[in-house]
Write an enzyme that holds these catalytic residues in place. Structure first.
Site, PDB file in Angstrom:
ATOM      1  CD  GLU A   1      -3.047  -0.822   0.121  1.00  0.00           C
ATOM      2  OE1 GLU A   1      -3.310   0.348  -0.211  1.00  0.00           O
ATOM      3  OE2 GLU A   1      -3.586  -1.813  -0.411  1.00  0.00           O
TER       4      GLU A   1
ATOM      5  CB  SER B   1     -44.773 -30.865  44.138  1.00  0.00           C
ATOM      6  OG  SER B   1     -46.092 -31.284  44.360  1.00  0.00           O
TER       7      SER B   1
END
Length: 801
Positions: A192, A471
């Site tokens: 680059e 329960s």
């Protein structure tokens, strides 16, 4: 002498004045320069101010990351190979030779794991190479691979389970330049910006070179912008690609100003943290560290040459060169970058040829996810709300360290999905579920499932649902009874005959048993194990419903009206609330506030808050009562309403558990715990319609599927404070006495001794007899609970398995 006329474009030798047009040109030029400087100088000052605002302070909005629990290995830990691999995969480890951080090597039961360093709530944890030997479903040996010395424990870095973004959906992880692989630094410049070290923001020679390279290639393969210009474009101007004169002009001015203000190291470091490298929906991937995880599922130091080349190639166009959507295009771009690396001497011939032949190495799915476990992260948000409001938490750059176990979460989700699929039918097509799994040692929440489709966000039934618990509340009725050892014990005789309770205003309540039968006089332990409603109501009324309401409020913050129907669970609660309640029993009588969050770290890894404080030791009385109830609930699993777990092959866990079913089978519950884990499960419909399921056929099936995969230690109940005796009738006796059963008593409260005598001809109901010979034994499920009051319920219909 004749006079000569001069044209306007000639100099008058007598006066020396310039012709008129030149005077005008100079005037115009000076005016233009003045106007230009008048605009450029203040405009440059303005842009310089912008650089200071946007670049100098580096105020990127960092997401808050949520991490699971570090896997702590120790000799004797219940762990199998499948679970260890699940944990490693979730944390982004990859198979290899185990020499590099984030990798492991497996040879049968022998594992070599190279961990990464990380920050935890108690400080920094250094990376290390460890050898783990698994045998018999446990960690048999743990050693430091560098010194061959035995280790008592070792922690592996945790998996990231979620990311909380701010207003900007940007994924970014800041790194220092020295943390970026050298080949990535030099390779990026080779492709680059080869003159990066020498130019001052704009590179004319680079423009000419890029033009020549592109001309030879016949397409645009190399850009002309410097790295500084690219940083200015994405960091200060945004990532837009539109090319306008104004934008390009600003980009160049920005680049010059950046170069004038900062050194090359600072610019490169900012570039590697800012560069745009991908997109997932609204989630933008910025920086090479986040991109490495997004594309390869690896930490930045772990990526290979070909993966580095691919990252550099993607810089030019993350969408165009997307390796998942366009693998051929991405491969060509990667190979071009490899060629540039080879040409500039960054890699040799052998490495160049190897990398060209290598696959792209991209994971099928992105390595990053905004929220992989929505129900668990919802709980995290709720628990942090008082200290960190949602707008303060998202995008704050924090690290939230949680107790979630990736393997336990995976097994929990799998158990819910598998069970609901097996139960799906025309009569129950819309079943949902909620599940909470905790560590019995410290109250950490290991897994949360909020729906039948666990990965889909929405209503979190594990935390938000309020359904009748049935329960599941009974063990706490018996807990209060057993806390009075002078009156009650597991061997006490209780009456399970029809019972009527006066409710006031002339109303009466007559609850029935699930099998529509009475069982006469039975042992207290059997009344709980078989969930006999009539016996429980008798005990509960003597205990006092007000004490029951006070107990569950103390243990879990549950608010309930102290009506008689509370004895049979007529209170709506979430799986999370019931897990908090059962944590008291599972922990051996400790008050352990459940917590999903262990701590919060700042962006530098320093602890801001900790939530994993050690629970207070159980009081002696609480510990003894919890042990007695645990023994009774183990009896529930071995021979009571949850005995199918033994048939499922889970008998070795010696688990304690309780089934629960609400009226008309609308809600199916199960709460059970082992030596390591507690899980509470609810199954039902959102519309509260009957499901036809009971505790043992719905919630317990999920629990069974979970613990058939989850490594967990057997439940062993200590004897401290207990006195085990053989009993016949109402007296202790000799071990070999016919018909004798062994019971645990609170020390000092065992009944009087009586020598062995011939057994009475009375068969204890529920322990055998002619009814079971002819198939009239206990139902597979447990109970039929009373509805909330008022009004009082009619007699309850039969509950069958």
């Amino acid at each position: 002498m004749a006079r000569i006329d001069y044209e306007d474009d000639d100099l008058n030798p007598d006066t020396g004045d310039a012709p008129q047009w030149r005077r005008r040109l100079v005037t115009w030029a000076l005016a233009a320069i003045g106007l230009g400087l008048g605009f450029l100088i203040p405009y440059s000052l303005y842009l310089n101010h912008e650089v200071g605002q946007r670049f100098d302070q580096l105020r990127w909005q960092l997401p808050t990351r949520v991490y699971g629990q570090p896997l702590e290995l120790a000799p004797g830990l219940a762990l199998d190979a499948e679970t260890l691999k699940t944990e490693l995969d979730a944390a982004g480890y990859h198979a290899g030779d185990g020499s590099r951080p984030g990798s492991y090597r497996r040879d049968g039961g022998q594992w070599l794991i190279s961990s990464r360093g990380f920050n935890d709530v108690d400080g920094a944890v250094a990376p290390r190479r460890i050898e783990v030997r698994l045998s018999g479903g446990k960690v048999a040996r743990l050693e430091d691979a560098a010194t061959d010395s035995k280790l008592k424990a070792a922690r592996l870095d945790p998996a990231r389970i979620a990311t909380l973004y701010g207003q900007q959906q940007e994924e970014r992880r800041l790194v220092r330049l020295e943390e970026v692989p050298e080949l990535l630094v030099t390779g990026l410049q080779a492709v680059e910006d080869r003159d990066f070290a020498h130019h001052h923001g704009i590179d004319v020679s680079g423009i000419l070179r890029a033009a020549w390279v592109n001309l030879k290639a016949g397409e645009a393969v190399q850009g002309a912008s410097t790295l500084t210009q690219q940083l200015a474009r994405s960091g200060l101007l945004g990532i837009g690609r539109e090319q306008t004169f104004t934008r390009k002009f600003n980009e160049m001015i920005y680049a010059l100003l950046i170069e004038a203000r900062y050194d090359k190291k600072t610019i490169l470091e900012a570039y590697f943290n800012q560069v745009y490298l991908g997109q997932r929906g609204a989630q933008a991937i910025h920086g090479v560290a986040a991109a490495s995880e997004f594309w390869f599922g690896r930490d930045l130091p772990d990526i290979s040459t070909e993966q580095i080349a691919l990252l550099i190639g993607i810089v030019r166009g993350p969408s165009y060169y997307d390796p998942r959507d366009n693998p051929e295009r991405a491969t060509a771009r990667r190979n071009f970058v490899l060629g540039e690396m080879h040409e500039t001497g960054l890699i040799d011939d052998a490495e160049h040829q190897r990398a060209l032949k290598a696959p792209l190495g991209v994971t099928e799915q992105p390595g990053l996810s905004a929220n992989r476990f929505p129900a668990y992260v919802d709980l995290v948000r709720r628990q942090l709300a008082s200290d960190y409001p949602a707008d303060a938490l998202a995008g704050a750059g924090l690290s939230v360290m949680t107790g979630m176990s990736p393997s336990a979460q995976a097994y929990a989700e799998g158990a819910v999905t598998k069970t609901l699929e097996s139960l799906d039918s025309k009569n129950r097509p819309d079943l949902q579920a909620g599940l909470v799994l905790t560590d019995v040692h410290d109250g950490e929440v290991l897994a949360v499932v909020g729906s039948g489709t666990p990965a889909r966000p929405g209503f979190n039934r594990a935390v938000e649902a309020r359904r009748p618990v049935g329960s599941l509340l009974k063990p706490f009725v018996y807990l209060l009874a057993l806390a009075q050892p002078d009156r009650w014990s597991l061997a006490s005789w209780v009456d399970d005959s029809p019972v009527t309770v006066a409710l006031g205003n002339g109303k009466r309540w007559t609850p029935g048993n699930s099998d529509n039968r009475s069982h006469g006089t039975v042992r207290l332990i059997d009344a709980l194990a078989n969930s006999y409603n009539q016996a429980t109501v008798r005990i509960g009324m003597q205990v006092d419903p007000r004490r029951i309401a006070s107990l569950i409020h103390t243990l879990a913050g549950i608010e309930a009206e102290p009506n008689p129907s509370l004895i049979l669970g007529s209170v709506g609660q979430s799986p999370y609330a019931m897990a908090q309640l059962y944590q008291f029993l599972a922990s051996g009588g400790e008050i352990q506030p459940l917590h999903a969050v262990r701590g919060v770290l700042d962006a530098e890894g320093r602890a801001l808050n900790r939530y994993d404080t050690e629970p207070a030791p159980a009081q002696d009385g609480d510990a003894i009562a919890a042990r007695l109830i645990t023994i009774a609930l183990q009896h529930t699993v071995s021979s009571g309403t949850a005995r199918r777990l033994v048939a499922d092959g889970l008998g070795e866990l010696q688990a304690a558990g309780k089934t629960g079913t609400s009226n008309d089978s609308r809600d199916s519950w199960f709460a059970g715990y082992t030596g390591d884990h507690l899980a509470v499960v609810w199954v039902g419909n959102d519309d509260n319609k009957p499901t036809g399921l009971y505790g043992s056929t719905g919630g317990m099936r999920v629990w069974s599927n979970l613990f058939s995969r989850l490594p967990s230690a057997p439940l062993k109940v200590g004897d401290k404070g207990l006195d085990w005796q053989w009993v016949v009738g109402s007296n202790t006796t000799d071990a070999g006495c016919p018909g004798a059963r062994r019971f645990a008593f609170v020390a000092g409260f065992a009944p009087a001794y009586q020598p062995c005598q011939p057994p009475e001809p009375v068969v204890e109901e529920g322990q055998g007899g002619w009814r079971e010979w002819f198939g009239f034994g206990r139902d597979d499920d447990d109970e039929r609970e009373a509805p909330p009051e008022p009004p009082p319920p009619p007699p309850q219909p039969v509950e069958t398995p």
